[in-house]
Motif scaffolding. Sequence first.
Motif, PDB file in Angstrom:
ATOM      1  N   PHE A  11       0.861  -1.398   0.468  1.00 41.46           N
ATOM      2  CA  PHE A  11       0.072   0.019  -0.098  1.00 41.46           C
ATOM      3  C   PHE A  11       1.003   1.436  -0.181  1.00 41.46           C
ATOM      4  N   ILE A  38      -4.127  -5.457  -2.341  1.00 41.16           N
ATOM      5  CA  ILE A  38      -4.832  -3.775  -2.088  1.00 41.16           C
ATOM      6  C   ILE A  38      -6.973  -3.740  -1.517  1.00 41.16           C
ATOM      7  N   ALA A  39      -6.724  -4.750  -2.760  1.00 38.67           N
ATOM      8  CA  ALA A  39      -8.509  -4.836  -2.261  1.00 38.67           C
ATOM      9  C   ALA A  39      -8.606  -5.565  -1.142  1.00 38.67           C
ATOM     10  N   GLU A  42      -8.369  -3.320   1.707  1.00 46.37           N
ATOM     11  CA  GLU A  42      -9.542  -2.411   1.632  1.00 46.37           C
ATOM     12  C   GLU A  42     -10.884  -3.176   2.373  1.00 46.37           C
ATOM     13  N   GLU A  43     -10.684  -4.297   1.938  1.00 50.80           N
ATOM     14  CA  GLU A  43     -11.977  -5.090   2.179  1.00 50.80           C
ATOM     15  C   GLU A  43     -12.406  -5.087   3.908  1.00 50.80           C
ATOM     16  N   ALA A  47     -12.285   0.888   3.599  1.00 52.91           N
ATOM     17  CA  ALA A  47     -12.145   2.031   3.157  1.00 52.91           C
ATOM     18  C   ALA A  47     -12.272   1.538   1.711  1.00 52.91           C
ATOM     19  N   THR A  48     -12.904   2.630   1.321  1.00 54.78           N
ATOM     20  CA  THR A  48     -11.766   2.357  -0.703  1.00 54.78           C
ATOM     21  C   THR A  48     -10.496   3.874  -0.181  1.00 54.78           C
ATOM     22  N   LEU A  49      -8.912   2.997  -0.219  1.00 55.64           N
ATOM     23  CA  LEU A  49      -7.916   3.614   0.110  1.00 55.64           C
ATOM     24  C   LEU A  49      -7.510   4.402  -1.375  1.00 55.64           C
ATOM     25  N   ARG A  52      -9.167   4.743  -8.389  1.00 62.16           N
ATOM     26  CA  ARG A  52      -8.562   4.134  -9.786  1.00 62.16           C
ATOM     27  C   ARG A  52      -8.867   4.373 -11.243  1.00 62.16           C
ATOM     28  N   THR A  60      -7.427   8.501  -1.485  1.00 64.07           N
ATOM     29  CA  THR A  60      -8.463   8.242  -1.443  1.00 64.07           C
ATOM     30  C   THR A  60      -8.235   9.617  -0.234  1.00 64.07           C
ATOM     31  N   GLY A  63      -7.220   7.467   2.736  1.00 64.70           N
ATOM     32  CA  GLY A  63      -5.706   6.814   1.852  1.00 64.70           C
ATOM     33  C   GLY A  63      -5.080   7.895   2.360  1.00 64.70           C
ATOM     34  N   TYR A  66      -4.101   7.171   6.255  1.00 65.90           N
ATOM     35  CA  TYR A  66      -3.912   5.801   6.107  1.00 65.90           C
ATOM     36  C   TYR A  66      -2.552   6.188   6.288  1.00 65.90           C
TER      37      TYR A  66
END
Length: 295
Positions: A11, A38-39, A42-43, A47-49, A52, A60, A63, A66
């Motif tokens: 990440f 990465i997916a 996020e799961e 949260a969506t980091l 794309r 984001t 992200g 984070y």
Amino acid sequence: MNDRLSALRLFVRAARVGNFSRAGRELGLSQPSASRLIAALEEEIGATLFNRTTRAVTLTEAGATYLMRVEAILALIDDADHEARGTGELRGSLRVGTPISFGLREIVPRLPAFMKQHPALKIELRLTDRYPDLVTEGLDVSFQFGPLPDSSATARKILHQARILSASPRYLRERGTPTMPSDLAHHVVIISPAHPSPTFSFRKDGRVTSVRVDSPLSITTNEVATASAVAGLGIAASSESSAQTELEAGQLVRVLPDWDFGSMELNALFVSGKTIKPAARAFTDFLLKELRAPY
């Protein structure tokens, strides 16, 4: 735990380079594996980091927040692992940036001793005469001469070296030896990263004298500029160490040695606000000691 740590390291690299494929390659992962990791991260955190697109990935807002926390955590983990071993042995990877001449002449000859002390450490040496971007290129430490172009970097001064001019004996026989800075206007002065400006300034007896040269030869690497001077193509500027071997061998001769051409400060640069990796700190300490040791 290893999967989570791998995901966090991936990440961070993807966030810095803006590309899953490149980040994955650096960590030995295929592009599909990197995307899946990465997916899954996020799961797991909910949260969506990344945003794309087909060209790049960007952080984001979640992200970006984070990233700041995760980088600090990974640095602490590296420090903790290093201290826990209690042997001083370094592991993992170390990415070092350096100008070409300094890398070839000063770092490479000293690498065997450092690598013998830390056989489990993987070192990637990136040589370039342009100023690298520490963040996007993932450098743990970069050694650079001259003014610092990136005010966001944390700098540690290593040493000063005199900047000099030199030319081959053959060139000086054919074209004459400059005795005053103004004489340079009638010579071939090689433009290089060591002195990219066509204006050359000198100090003597408290006075500054400047001359502008119209050079027919510009070279993008200092090492090649020094080789060009040896070949008789002109007068080259360099740090003292970049031409030391050639000067001692008589392949080059100092030009205007009685005039102060200034000095070049060598700094070790680290990403500002980021905890310095133990390997980067150890290598900088090692190199500092080596460079300051008497011959």
